[in-house]
Design an enzyme around this catalytic site. Structure first.
Site, PDB file in Angstrom:
ATOM      1  CG  ASN A   8      -1.925   1.043   1.267  1.00 16.04           C
ATOM      2  OD1 ASN A   8      -1.647   2.170   0.857  1.00 16.04           O
ATOM      3  ND2 ASN A   8      -3.100   0.731   1.757  1.00 16.04           N
ATOM      4  N   GLY A  10       0.016   4.329   0.078  1.00 12.42           N
ATOM      5  CA  GLY A  10      -0.454   5.336   1.033  1.00 12.42           C
ATOM      6  C   GLY A  10       0.207   5.170   2.394  1.00 12.42           C
ATOM      7  CE  LYS A  11      -1.417  -0.546   5.553  1.00 14.30           C
ATOM      8  NZ  LYS A  11      -1.214  -1.969   5.901  1.00 14.30           N
ATOM      9  CG  ASP A  60      -3.159  -6.406   9.561  1.00 18.77           C
ATOM     10  OD1 ASP A  60      -3.357  -6.171   8.348  1.00 18.77           O
ATOM     11  OD2 ASP A  60      -3.910  -7.115  10.236  1.00 18.77           O
ATOM     12  CG  PHE A 180      -4.369   5.156   2.055  1.00 19.96           C
ATOM     13  CD1 PHE A 180      -4.679   3.860   2.438  1.00 19.96           C
ATOM     14  CD2 PHE A 180      -3.528   5.903   2.874  1.00 19.96           C
ATOM     15  CE1 PHE A 180      -4.162   3.316   3.608  1.00 19.96           C
ATOM     16  CE2 PHE A 180      -3.001   5.360   4.046  1.00 19.96           C
ATOM     17  CZ  PHE A 180      -3.326   4.062   4.411  1.00 19.96           C
ATOM     18  N   GLY A 181      -7.695   4.653   1.154  1.00 18.50           N
ATOM     19  CA  GLY A 181      -8.603   3.706   1.801  1.00 18.50           C
ATOM     20  C   GLY A 181      -9.870   4.364   2.337  1.00 18.50           C
ATOM     21  CE  LYS A 201      -4.398   8.343   7.842  1.00 18.05           C
ATOM     22  NZ  LYS A 201      -4.429   7.495   6.650  1.00 18.05           N
ATOM     23  CG  HIS A 206      -4.838   4.071  12.494  1.00 15.91           C
ATOM     24  ND1 HIS A 206      -5.105   5.251  11.854  1.00 15.91           N
ATOM     25  CD2 HIS A 206      -4.804   3.125  11.500  1.00 15.91           C
ATOM     26  CE1 HIS A 206      -5.241   5.038  10.562  1.00 15.91           C
ATOM     27  NE2 HIS A 206      -5.052   3.747  10.321  1.00 15.91           N
TER      28      HIS A 206
HETATM   29  P1  ITT Z   1      -0.754  -4.327   3.064  1.00 14.39           P
HETATM   30  O1  ITT Z   1      -1.445  -5.444   3.830  1.00 14.39           O
HETATM   31  O2  ITT Z   1       0.017  -4.817   1.889  1.00 14.39           O
HETATM   32  O3  ITT Z   1       0.049  -3.430   3.957  1.00 14.39           O
HETATM   33  P2  ITT Z   1      -3.440  -3.293   2.767  1.00 14.39           P
HETATM   34  O4  ITT Z   1      -3.974  -2.064   2.106  1.00 14.39           O
HETATM   35  O5  ITT Z   1      -4.133  -4.589   2.481  1.00 14.39           O
HETATM   36  O6  ITT Z   1      -1.880  -3.372   2.416  1.00 14.39           O
HETATM   37  P3  ITT Z   1      -4.236  -3.511   5.547  1.00 14.39           P
HETATM   38  O7  ITT Z   1      -4.659  -4.928   5.429  1.00 14.39           O
HETATM   39  O8  ITT Z   1      -3.494  -3.112   6.783  1.00 14.39           O
HETATM   40  O9  ITT Z   1      -3.345  -3.052   4.303  1.00 14.39           O
HETATM   41  O10 ITT Z   1      -5.452  -2.523   5.406  1.00 14.39           O
HETATM   42  C1  ITT Z   1      -6.759  -2.899   5.656  1.00 14.39           C
HETATM   43  C2  ITT Z   1      -7.692  -1.944   4.967  1.00 14.39           C
HETATM   44  O11 ITT Z   1      -7.743  -0.736   5.715  1.00 14.39           O
HETATM   45  C3  ITT Z   1      -7.296  -1.556   3.538  1.00 14.39           C
HETATM   46  O12 ITT Z   1      -8.499  -1.500   2.798  1.00 14.39           O
HETATM   47  C4  ITT Z   1      -6.666  -0.190   3.685  1.00 14.39           C
HETATM   48  O13 ITT Z   1      -6.892   0.610   2.541  1.00 14.39           O
HETATM   49  C5  ITT Z   1      -7.405   0.357   4.895  1.00 14.39           C
HETATM   50  N1  ITT Z   1      -6.563   1.242   5.675  1.00 14.39           N
HETATM   51  C6  ITT Z   1      -5.453   0.910   6.381  1.00 14.39           C
HETATM   52  N2  ITT Z   1      -4.922   1.995   6.952  1.00 14.39           N
HETATM   53  C7  ITT Z   1      -5.726   3.024   6.606  1.00 14.39           C
HETATM   54  C8  ITT Z   1      -5.692   4.400   6.852  1.00 14.39           C
HETATM   55  O14 ITT Z   1      -4.719   4.952   7.569  1.00 14.39           O
HETATM   56  N3  ITT Z   1      -6.648   5.159   6.341  1.00 14.39           N
HETATM   57  C9  ITT Z   1      -7.631   4.624   5.588  1.00 14.39           C
HETATM   58  N4  ITT Z   1      -7.737   3.342   5.297  1.00 14.39           N
HETATM   59  C10 ITT Z   1      -6.778   2.538   5.789  1.00 14.39           C
END
Ligand code: ITT
Length: 223
Positions: A8, A10-11, A60, A180-181, A201, A206
C-alpha cells in the site's frame, strides 16, 4: 536495512516521516484469519523476515465500526475491495444511529530474528512459552477454539515486537481528496482523514501513534 512490508503506497507515504530512508518491501504476506490484528501482523512479520532475510516491519490496520461489533476490522481490506467505502458508509448510515462511532487500529510488527528486551508490548518466544505452559493464559489466535495449540505452535516461532495505535472517530459521508482507503468516510474531531495533510493525519492517527512508539524504541535498538 529495515524493510517496511506493504503493498500500500499510502502507508509508505505516512511511514516516511518516522523512518529515515525506509525501504518498501512490496511483499504480500499471508493474512491468517483472526478477530484481532496482532496475530495477523505477528505472523506476517515472521513470514516476511524469512522471505527478506533482513529486519522487517509489517503494518496491519483496520476500521472497526462500533455498531457492527468491530466489522470490518481485520477484513477491512477485503471489504474495501469488494463493497467499496461508499457502500460501507451507506450501510453504516442505514443500520446505525448517529453518532456512528468507529475506530481505526494499527499494529506494527517488527522482526529481525533476534530476541528483545521485554517492553513495550512484547510478543516473543519467552511470552509464548510461558503462555503455553500456563495454558489458561493462552490466546486463541485463529479463533478455532484451540488456544493452547496456537501458543505451543508459536512457542518456537521467531520473536516479534508489536506496537499498537488507535484513534476514535465516526463514519460520515465521504469528504476530502487526500489519504487513502477509508479516509474520506472517517471523521476525527470534525475533519475527515482525507481532508487532512499527511502530517495532520500522522499527528492523530492510529498509524502515527503506533509509529511514534516504534520509532522511539527502534532509535535505541539501531547499532
Ligand atoms: P498491506 O497489507 O500490503 O500493507 P493493505 O492495504 O491490504 O496493504 P491492511 O490490510 O493493513 O493493508 O489494510 C486494511 C484496509 O484498511 C485496507 O483496505 C486499507 O486501505 C485500509 N486502511 C489501512 N490503513 C488506513 C488508513 O490509515 N486510512 C484509511 N484506510 C486505511
Amino acid at each position: 536495512m529495515l524493510r517496511y512490508v506493504t503493498t500500500n503506497a499510502g502507508k509508505v507515504r505516512e511511514a516516511r516521516e518516522y523512518l529515515d530512508g525506509v525501504e518498501q518491501l512490496n511483499y504480500d504476506y499471508t493474512e491468517v484469519q483472526a478477530s484481532d490484528l496482532a496475530p495477523i501482523a505477528a505472523r506476517g512479520a515472521r513470514e516476511a523476515y524469512r522471505y527478506a532475510g533482513e529486519p522487517v516491519l509489517v503494518d496491519d490496520a483496520g476500521l472497526f465500526v462500533e455498531g457492527f461489533e468491530g466489522f470490518p476490522g481485520p477484513y477491512s481490506s477485503y471489504v474495501e475491495e469488494t463493497l467499496g467505502i461508499d457502500a460501507v458508509q451507506r450501510l453504516v448510515a442505514t443500520e446505525i444511529d448517529a453518532p456512528r462511532r468507529a475506530s481505526f487500529q494499527c499494529v506494527l510488527a517488527y522482526c529481525d530474528g533476534d530476541d528483545f528486551a521485554a517492553s513495550p508490548d512484547p510478543v516473543d518466544r519467552a511470552d509464548r512459552s510461558a503462555a503455553a505452559a500456563a495454558g489458561a493464559a493462552a490466546v486463541d489466535e485463529d479463533g478455532n477454539g484451540d488456544a493452547a495449540a496456537d501458543a505451543a505452535a508459536d512457542a518456537d516461532a521467531l520473536p516479534v515486537k508489536l506496537f499498537r495505535g488507535s484513534v476514535r472517530g465516526r463514519i460520515v459521508e465521504p469528504r476530502g481528496e487526500g489519504g487513502f482507503g477509508y479516509d474520506p468516510i472517517f471523521e476525527h474531531d470534525g475533519t475527515t482523514f482525507a481532508e487532512m495533510t499527511a502530517d495532520e493525519k500522522n499527528a492523530v492517527s492510529h498509524r502515527g501513534r503506533a509509529f511514534a512508539k516504534f520509532a522511539e524504541w527502534f532509535e535505541d535498538r539501531a547499532p
